[in-house]
Design an enzyme around this catalytic site. Sequence first.
Site, PDB file in Angstrom:
ATOM      1  N   SER A   1       0.807  -1.225   0.000  1.00 51.02           N
ATOM      2  CA  SER A   1       0.000   0.000   0.000  1.00 51.02           C
ATOM      3  C   SER A   1       0.841   1.276   0.000  1.00 51.02           C
ATOM      4  O   SER A   1       0.627   2.152  -0.843  1.00 51.02           O
ATOM      5  CB  SER A   1      -0.979   0.005   1.185  1.00 51.02           C
ATOM      6  OG  SER A   1      -0.296  -0.140   2.403  1.00 51.02           O
TER       7      SER A   1
ATOM      8  N   LYS B   1      -4.665  -3.966   1.876  1.00 46.13           N
ATOM      9  CA  LYS B   1      -5.623  -3.637   0.817  1.00 46.13           C
ATOM     10  C   LYS B   1      -6.631  -2.591   1.285  1.00 46.13           C
ATOM     11  O   LYS B   1      -7.039  -1.720   0.509  1.00 46.13           O
ATOM     12  CB  LYS B   1      -6.344  -4.903   0.349  1.00 46.13           C
ATOM     13  CG  LYS B   1      -5.437  -5.893  -0.374  1.00 46.13           C
ATOM     14  CD  LYS B   1      -4.785  -5.265  -1.600  1.00 46.13           C
ATOM     15  CE  LYS B   1      -3.973  -6.271  -2.389  1.00 46.13           C
ATOM     16  NZ  LYS B   1      -3.299  -5.669  -3.567  1.00 46.13           N
TER      17      LYS B   1
END
Length: 390
Positions: free
Chosen positions: A239, A282
Amino acid sequence: MAATAASSLQIATRRPSMSSPSKILKAGTYIVGANPGNASWDKLSCTRQLSNLGCLRNHSAVPTCKRPFSFSTRAMSESSENKAPSGLPIDLRGKRAFIAGIADDNGYGWAIAKSLAAAGAEILVGTWVPALNIFETSLRRGKFDQSRVLPDGSLMEIKKVYALDAVFDNPEDVPEDVKTNKRYAGSSNWTVQEAAECVKKDFGSIDILVHSLANGPEVSKPLLETSRKGYLAAISASSYSFVSLLRHFLPIMNPGGASISLTYIASERIIPGYGGGMSSAKAALESDTRVLAYEAGRKSNIRVNTISAGPLGSRAAKAIGFIDTMIEYSYNNGPIQKTLTADEVGNAAAFLASPLASAITGATIYVDNGLNAMGVALDSPVFKDLNSKN
């Protein structure tokens, strides 16, 4: 490339169309949804031009980039129809895309590159340093040629391959054990900052930035058994790497451009076995997408979206350990009962990168045959009667 999504959209390419089972409208125009299937390209004439890799082997502090490592072809057709195209064209001619995270020819990153290329975009690739030599060698030897075929019969051209490890922002961040690791020997200028500088030096600017990166060293562990180190490593690679990429590439992105990442339904649903902090990574990626859409939009008029793709049996996904089970589950329980293909995700990315999506930003776009909308598992014995009726 067999585009399987049913659509009236057209992909405009830079190369002449070839006679095939696909629906050919006009030289340079391809309809997404036309299925070449068993199309034969016996009369394809290809000229491959190989030149040296650049910006991969230089050890100087200032990036010096050699001539591009390119693969180009020239496709010739016996005839083409001169009919005016109908529908909405996806035309990315004159646009340049940098796709981070391609190391082979069977993942979503590769499929996105192909769809962007089919729409006319110039393709640049960032490949993880330890996988770089194998990837380059496979390209040179033509091992990916079959999967490089575009709808018009020509081969996707990769203008240049860059070494990249998106876990490190700049050279100062690289620890000594990585610098001396033999898997990194012979490569330089591979941090995010250096890669962006090399792209700027070689091409000046880009229009499309694609993040196809994820790694969770403890993905097979339940969250309760995940170490702090493993958890933070998943966040960093999966990320924050997107934040870093956009931060360093934003100054060389042309206004009106687009950035796209890839996420997964585990960000909002419990997927047992998808551990090691990957579900958290995520979720962070999707949250960052919304914040970055605001910041990059106001600062540089850049759109930022993420695609929540269904499970794909890629080499990288095999590390999860139960990917085949997830593919079967998706097939049995999705509203659309079919196997998801990488091309469908690639076509969605081409749309998001195009002017057709000029008002879409900060969004999570689901490309998973609708599985995200389901609240129950239809293959459960509880719903046996319901399934028989349908």
